[in-house]
Each structure stands twice: as C-alpha cells, then as structure tokens.
Design an enzyme around this catalytic site. Structure first.
Site, short mmCIF file in Angstrom:
data_model
loop_
_atom_site.label_atom_id
_atom_site.label_comp_id
_atom_site.label_asym_id
_atom_site.label_seq_id
_atom_site.Cartn_x
_atom_site.Cartn_y
_atom_site.Cartn_z
N VAL A 26 4.17 -5.94 -4.80
CA VAL A 26 5.34 -5.98 -4.03
C VAL A 26 5.52 -7.21 -3.12
CG1 VAL A 26 6.36 -4.66 -1.95
CG2 VAL A 26 5.08 -3.34 -3.66
N HIS B 285 0.91 -1.20 0.01
CA HIS B 285 0.08 -0.13 -0.01
C HIS B 285 0.84 1.34 -0.23
CE1 HIS B 285 -3.01 -2.99 1.91
NE2 HIS B 285 -3.69 -2.40 1.03
N GLY C 277 -2.90 -1.74 -6.73
CA GLY C 277 -1.92 -2.73 -7.11
C GLY C 277 -2.29 -3.88 -8.00
#
Ligand code: PAF
Length: 291
Positions: free
Chosen positions: A175, A37, A146
């Site tokens: 990520v 985030h 994302g």
C-alpha cells in the site's frame, strides 16, 4: 474487541472461537499500525474471527538496529484495530514470548541468504521463530502478510511448507502514499527532506517497470536504472537487486530475466532504513499505482 497479554489467554480465546465454529484469521505486526496494516486486517476478515498481534520481536533486530526506537503506539493501534473489526489484539511482554532459558530457533535456508538476509544477519531466523510461536498460539486458518517485506513473505512461505504448518498464507500488494511512497512504520522517522528523497526508491523501481514494459529483459540494465535513482537520493544503499521472484536468488547482471522477476531495494535516508520492491510482470509501476 479484547486485548490480551498472556499466551495462555490467547490460546484459550482462539480455541473457544474454533469450538464455536469460527475460522481464525491472523495478522502479525510489530505495531505502529498504518493503512497498510489495515489492508492486511481487511483481507484477514475472510475468516470470521480475526487476531492481530503487536510485538516488537527482539530476535529479528541486530545489536545496532532500531528496536529501541521502534515506535510504540499500543493505545492508538488498539483503537484502529477495534474500528477495523478485529476480535483480539495480542500484545505480549517480551518475557512471555521468550521465556527464561529459551534457546530454540527456526533455522532458515537459501531463500533467506540474499537481500535483507545478507545485510541483517539472524533477521529471518528471528522472524521465523516468532511467527512459528505465534502460529502455534493462534492456530490460524489464514495469515496475512504485506509484500513490501517481499523476502520475508517468501521465507515464511518456505517455513510453512517445510514444517507442514496448517495455515494458508496471503501476501498483499504494497500500500502506498498518494505520491507513491510505500507505507512503512519507519516513515515517521523521516525528516521533510528525507521524506522527499525517499520517493527516489519508488521512482527507481518505476523506471525498471517502464523499461521492462518497453521490452528490456537484461537484468543488469534493469538493475542499473533502479540503482541510479536510488543512489542519487539515498544516504547509503544496502542493495538494489534483481532476483528470481520465487526463490529470491539474485540474477547475474548478464542474465535475461524471466517473465516474473523481483527488483528489490534497501537504502538509508539519514538513519532510517527503508525497503521497497516490485515484481516485474506482475506489479504496476509504484508511481502509477497511486490511490
Ligand atoms: O513484518 C513484521 O512486522 C514482522 O517481521 C513480523 C512478521 C510481525 C514478525 O515479527
């Protein structure tokens, strides 16, 4: 940084920012913020005023899904946002986003039918409904999502195009933890054993990337490589699908894949449902993409 709970306050704060010459960047979340985030927030800072929403949206969860146990960590989330340079956190109560008697939903099309759409009926309708409401309140120039939720990104992209919403969408690469596991708010549910087994998702996708890079172009063989590994570790598998990277329409196992192709996975480790994906021809193998 200010924390707001009322939609009218959020709208007023964003109106003021725009009147003062700011471009508004927006990161919608459901909270339990992690470094993934924060990467979205960093990208949103291309705009000069950044809003993060934290809202566990009930309409995107099915009756037997994990809304009730979804982690709620507002205080810690606000601290992380303040450190990351966010201007406004918007954390509304449920009844502020879904007023009594509300009944309007955003209808989604074919891009939302396969993968998670097939396994979570109504999920993307709920996602698009709340994202459309939030876009209306925030009026962002830029919104960042994302790409771990790859299909979600493509569904929202389609909504923005079809409804002529004046916002630029940015989709950021997944990520990962140092060992390759995709960051997810749900990782905190995993026991030690489930956490170790969850790496099989990244391993399966990495096998598909390695085969693609070695020249394999058959959809079924690429799918089989990922599926074999995911089946070995998972409690149950929702899907391992090879699909068109733009339309998210699944390819047939006999198909020769195009230059950019999605391989997407959803599986349960114990009671926890995890998703992950790579775009062949674009993303590195997850197990090589370590920090
Ligand atoms: O990706 C999420 O966290 C949610 O689906 C979103 C976009 C915040 C909508 O509730």
């Amino acid at each position: 940084m200010i924390v707001l709970h009322e939609p009218s306050e959020l709208r007023a704060a964003c109106d003021r920012a725009r009147a003062n010459g700011h471009r508004v960047g927006f990161v919608p979340t459901m909270g339990a913020l992690h470094d993934g985030h924060l990467a979205l927030v960093a990208a949103a800072r291309r705009a000069s005023f950044v809003v993060v929403s934290i809202f566990g949206n009930p309409t995107q969860f099915g009756p037997r899904e994990d809304l009730a146990r979804y982690p709620r960590t507002l205080e810690a989330d606000c601290a992380r946002c303040a450190d990351a340079g966010v201007d406004v956190v918007f954390a509304p109560p449920g009844e502020a986003m879904y007023v009594a008697g509300e009944e309007t939903r955003v209808h989604v099309g074919e891009v939302a039918t396969a993968l998670c759409g097939a396994h979570r009926p109504g999920h993307f309708e709920g996602v698009c409904t709340v994202v459309a409401k939030l876009f209306t309140l925030v009026g962002p120039s830029l919104a960042v999502f994302g790409r771990k939720d790859y299909q979600q990104f493509r569904v929202i992209e389609r909504m923005v195009r079809d409804l002529c919403l004046p916002v630029e969408l940015v989709g950021l690469s997944t990520v990962r933890e140092a060992d390759g596991l995709a960051l997810s708010s749900r990782n905190r549910y995993l026991s030690q054993d489930e956490r170790a087994r969850a790496l099989g998702l990244a391993r399966g996708l990495s096998l598909a990337v390695a085969a693609f890079e070695a020249g394999e172009r058959n959809a079924g063989r690429l799918r089989g490589l990922a599926l074999g590994e995911v089946t070995r570790v998972a409690t149950s598998v929702d899907y391992v699908t090879v699909a068109d990277a733009d339309t998210v329409v699944p390819l047939d196992d006999r198909d020769t894949i195009p230059a950019r192709t999605l391989v997407a996975v959803a599986a349960r480790l114990g009671a926890t449902r995890l998703i992950d994906n790579v775009v062949l021809g674009e993303d590195p193998a997850p197990l090589e993409a370590r920090a």
